[in-house]
Design a protein around this motif. Structure first.
Motif, PDB file in Angstrom:
ATOM      1  N   TRP A  42       0.825  -1.220   0.000  1.00 50.78           N
ATOM      2  CA  TRP A  42       0.000   0.000   0.000  1.00 50.78           C
ATOM      3  C   TRP A  42       0.854   1.263   0.000  1.00 50.78           C
ATOM      4  O   TRP A  42       0.424   2.308  -0.473  1.00 50.78           O
ATOM      5  CB  TRP A  42      -0.957  -0.026   1.186  1.00 50.78           C
ATOM      6  N   ASP A  43       2.070   1.167   0.508  1.00 48.24           N
ATOM      7  CA  ASP A  43       2.977   2.318   0.492  1.00 48.24           C
ATOM      8  C   ASP A  43       3.371   2.718  -0.932  1.00 48.24           C
ATOM      9  O   ASP A  43       3.900   3.803  -1.148  1.00 48.24           O
ATOM     10  CB  ASP A  43       4.253   2.018   1.299  1.00 48.24           C
ATOM     11  N   ARG A  44       3.105   1.841  -1.906  1.00 49.76           N
ATOM     12  CA  ARG A  44       3.425   2.121  -3.310  1.00 49.76           C
ATOM     13  C   ARG A  44       2.304   2.895  -4.007  1.00 49.76           C
ATOM     14  O   ARG A  44       2.419   3.219  -5.191  1.00 49.76           O
ATOM     15  CB  ARG A  44       3.701   0.810  -4.060  1.00 49.76           C
ATOM     16  N   LEU A  45       1.238   3.214  -3.278  1.00 53.76           N
ATOM     17  CA  LEU A  45       0.107   3.919  -3.890  1.00 53.76           C
ATOM     18  C   LEU A  45       0.529   5.199  -4.613  1.00 53.76           C
ATOM     19  O   LEU A  45       0.077   5.421  -5.744  1.00 53.76           O
ATOM     20  CB  LEU A  45      -0.989   4.211  -2.856  1.00 53.76           C
ATOM     21  N   PRO A  46       1.386   6.066  -4.051  1.00 52.62           N
ATOM     22  CA  PRO A  46       1.771   7.270  -4.793  1.00 52.62           C
ATOM     23  C   PRO A  46       2.410   6.961  -6.154  1.00 52.62           C
ATOM     24  O   PRO A  46       2.135   7.655  -7.143  1.00 52.62           O
ATOM     25  CB  PRO A  46       2.768   7.966  -3.863  1.00 52.62           C
ATOM     26  N   THR A  47       3.201   5.909  -6.222  1.00 56.45           N
ATOM     27  CA  THR A  47       3.807   5.501  -7.495  1.00 56.45           C
ATOM     28  C   THR A  47       2.736   5.020  -8.461  1.00 56.45           C
ATOM     29  O   THR A  47       2.759   5.346  -9.649  1.00 56.45           O
ATOM     30  CB  THR A  47       4.850   4.384  -7.260  1.00 56.45           C
ATOM     31  N   VAL A  48       1.777   4.266  -7.953  1.00 54.87           N
ATOM     32  CA  VAL A  48       0.684   3.764  -8.789  1.00 54.87           C
ATOM     33  C   VAL A  48      -0.166   4.936  -9.302  1.00 54.87           C
ATOM     34  O   VAL A  48      -0.549   4.958 -10.474  1.00 54.87           O
ATOM     35  CB  VAL A  48      -0.167   2.732  -8.017  1.00 54.87           C
ATOM     36  N   ILE A  49      -0.443   5.910  -8.452  1.00 58.15           N
ATOM     37  CA  ILE A  49      -1.209   7.093  -8.879  1.00 58.15           C
ATOM     38  C   ILE A  49      -0.488   7.782 -10.040  1.00 58.15           C
ATOM     39  O   ILE A  49      -1.109   8.154 -11.041  1.00 58.15           O
ATOM     40  CB  ILE A  49      -1.422   8.068  -7.701  1.00 58.15           C
ATOM     41  N   GLU A  50       0.817   7.917  -9.919  1.00 57.64           N
ATOM     42  CA  GLU A  50       1.632   8.545 -10.967  1.00 57.64           C
ATOM     43  C   GLU A  50       1.566   7.734 -12.268  1.00 57.64           C
ATOM     44  O   GLU A  50       1.377   8.295 -13.354  1.00 57.64           O
ATOM     45  CB  GLU A  50       3.074   8.629 -10.462  1.00 57.64           C
ATOM     46  N   LYS A  51       1.703   6.423 -12.173  1.00 58.91           N
ATOM     47  CA  LYS A  51       1.652   5.561 -13.360  1.00 58.91           C
ATOM     48  C   LYS A  51       0.267   5.591 -13.997  1.00 58.91           C
ATOM     49  O   LYS A  51       0.142   5.586 -15.229  1.00 58.91           O
ATOM     50  CB  LYS A  51       2.055   4.126 -13.002  1.00 58.91           C
ATOM     51  N   MET A  52      -0.758   5.605 -13.169  1.00 54.66           N
ATOM     52  CA  MET A  52      -2.132   5.656 -13.690  1.00 54.66           C
ATOM     53  C   MET A  52      -2.379   6.977 -14.423  1.00 54.66           C
ATOM     54  O   MET A  52      -3.049   6.998 -15.453  1.00 54.66           O
ATOM     55  CB  MET A  52      -3.148   5.458 -12.560  1.00 54.66           C
ATOM     56  N   ALA A  53      -1.843   8.068 -13.904  1.00 54.83           N
ATOM     57  CA  ALA A  53      -1.993   9.375 -14.559  1.00 54.83           C
ATOM     58  C   ALA A  53      -1.366   9.348 -15.953  1.00 54.83           C
ATOM     59  O   ALA A  53      -1.933   9.914 -16.898  1.00 54.83           O
ATOM     60  CB  ALA A  53      -1.368  10.473 -13.708  1.00 54.83           C
ATOM     61  N   ARG A  54      -0.238   8.674 -16.096  1.00 55.72           N
ATOM     62  CA  ARG A  54       0.413   8.572 -17.409  1.00 55.72           C
ATOM     63  C   ARG A  54      -0.416   7.766 -18.399  1.00 55.72           C
ATOM     64  O   ARG A  54      -0.237   7.878 -19.604  1.00 55.72           O
ATOM     65  CB  ARG A  54       1.811   7.959 -17.268  1.00 55.72           C
ATOM     66  N   MET A  55      -1.340   6.945 -17.869  1.00 56.87           N
ATOM     67  CA  MET A  55      -2.230   6.154 -18.736  1.00 56.87           C
ATOM     68  C   MET A  55      -3.533   6.888 -19.030  1.00 56.87           C
ATOM     69  O   MET A  55      -4.384   6.374 -19.750  1.00 56.87           O
ATOM     70  CB  MET A  55      -2.550   4.805 -18.067  1.00 56.87           C
ATOM     71  N   GLY A  56      -3.714   8.075 -18.440  1.00 61.94           N
ATOM     72  CA  GLY A  56      -4.930   8.842 -18.701  1.00 61.94           C
ATOM     73  C   GLY A  56      -5.951   8.822 -17.581  1.00 61.94           C
ATOM     74  O   GLY A  56      -7.078   9.281 -17.756  1.00 61.94           O
ATOM     75  N   TYR A  57      -5.565   8.317 -16.409  1.00 66.76           N
ATOM     76  CA  TYR A  57      -6.495   8.208 -15.280  1.00 66.76           C
ATOM     77  C   TYR A  57      -6.333   9.346 -14.287  1.00 66.76           C
ATOM     78  O   TYR A  57      -5.225   9.781 -14.000  1.00 66.76           O
ATOM     79  CB  TYR A  57      -6.272   6.888 -14.525  1.00 66.76           C
ATOM     80  N   LEU A  58      -7.461   9.776 -13.749  1.00 66.14           N
ATOM     81  CA  LEU A  58      -7.511  10.762 -12.674  1.00 66.14           C
ATOM     82  C   LEU A  58      -7.762  10.015 -11.372  1.00 66.14           C
ATOM     83  O   LEU A  58      -8.693   9.203 -11.274  1.00 66.14           O
ATOM     84  CB  LEU A  58      -8.645  11.758 -12.918  1.00 66.14           C
TER      85      LEU A  58
END
Length: 186
Positions: free
Chosen positions: A62-78
């Motif tokens: 769960w500590d990786r959530l900020p990295t996942v948010i960043e990766k998701m943004a690069r895919m077009g996700y808010l």
């Protein structure tokens, strides 16, 4: 004004679309994911549904959530936050062009959640989906309820709220079965 809620007969393309999206997320989030689950009505063979996939991505840490948010943004996700449900973060595809550019495909309408491994909401999603897959009579009853609510509900909010009693009843039944099984085994 009443909101139209479209309920469609089961479409065998829904699990195929899920598998394709799952491959996209697995690749884009390599090393971050424990599981990607197709949940909700489109995940239950034969069940009618709104033609919107529900997808839960379970993180390894769960500590990786900020990295996942960043990766998701690069895919077009808010990132929409937890929307009041702890252990589950909502994401909305807001840039279909960016998604297409990255993956050379359009994405079917979907609700995407990133969950922790111990998320109660994730556990509820899996328990409800599995119950409907295993108990055809419950799936038929749920389908009838959904069609009825789609005709008479005043909004998506009231449609969802009215389904909650049925979902709660199924989850309580599953919890009772789990507790009885645990007691019997111990």
């Amino acid at each position: 004004m009443k909101t139209k809620i479209a309920i469609e007969d089961y479409n065998p393309l829904w699990p195929i679309e899920f598998q394709e999206l799952s491959s996209v997320y697995t690749s884009a989030l390599a090393g971050e994911v424990v599981a990607i689950e197709h949940v909700g009505s489109t995940a239950v063979p034969g069940l009618c549904a709104k033609p919107i996939l529900d997808i839960d991505i379970v993180l390894s840490d769960w500590d990786r959530l900020p990295t996942v948010i960043e990766k998701m943004a690069r895919m077009g996700y808010l990132h929409e936050g937890d929307l009041g449900i702890a252990g589950r973060e909502a994401f909305k595809l807001v840039n279909q062009a960016l998604f297409f550019e990255a993956f050379r495909r359009q994405a079917m309408d979907h609700h995407l959640y990133v969950c922790s491994t111990d998320s109660d909401e994730f556990m509820r999603h899996i328990a409800f989906r599995n119950h409907l897959r295993k108990h055809r009579d419950s799936a038929i009853e749920y389908g009838k309820l959904k069609r009825d609510l789609a005709e008479r509900a005043e909004s998506r909010v009231s449609y969802t709220a009215e389904k909650s009693a049925f979902i709660g009843m199924i989850l309580a039944k599953e919890m009772d079965i789990s507790i009885r099984k645990y007691i019997k085994e111990n």
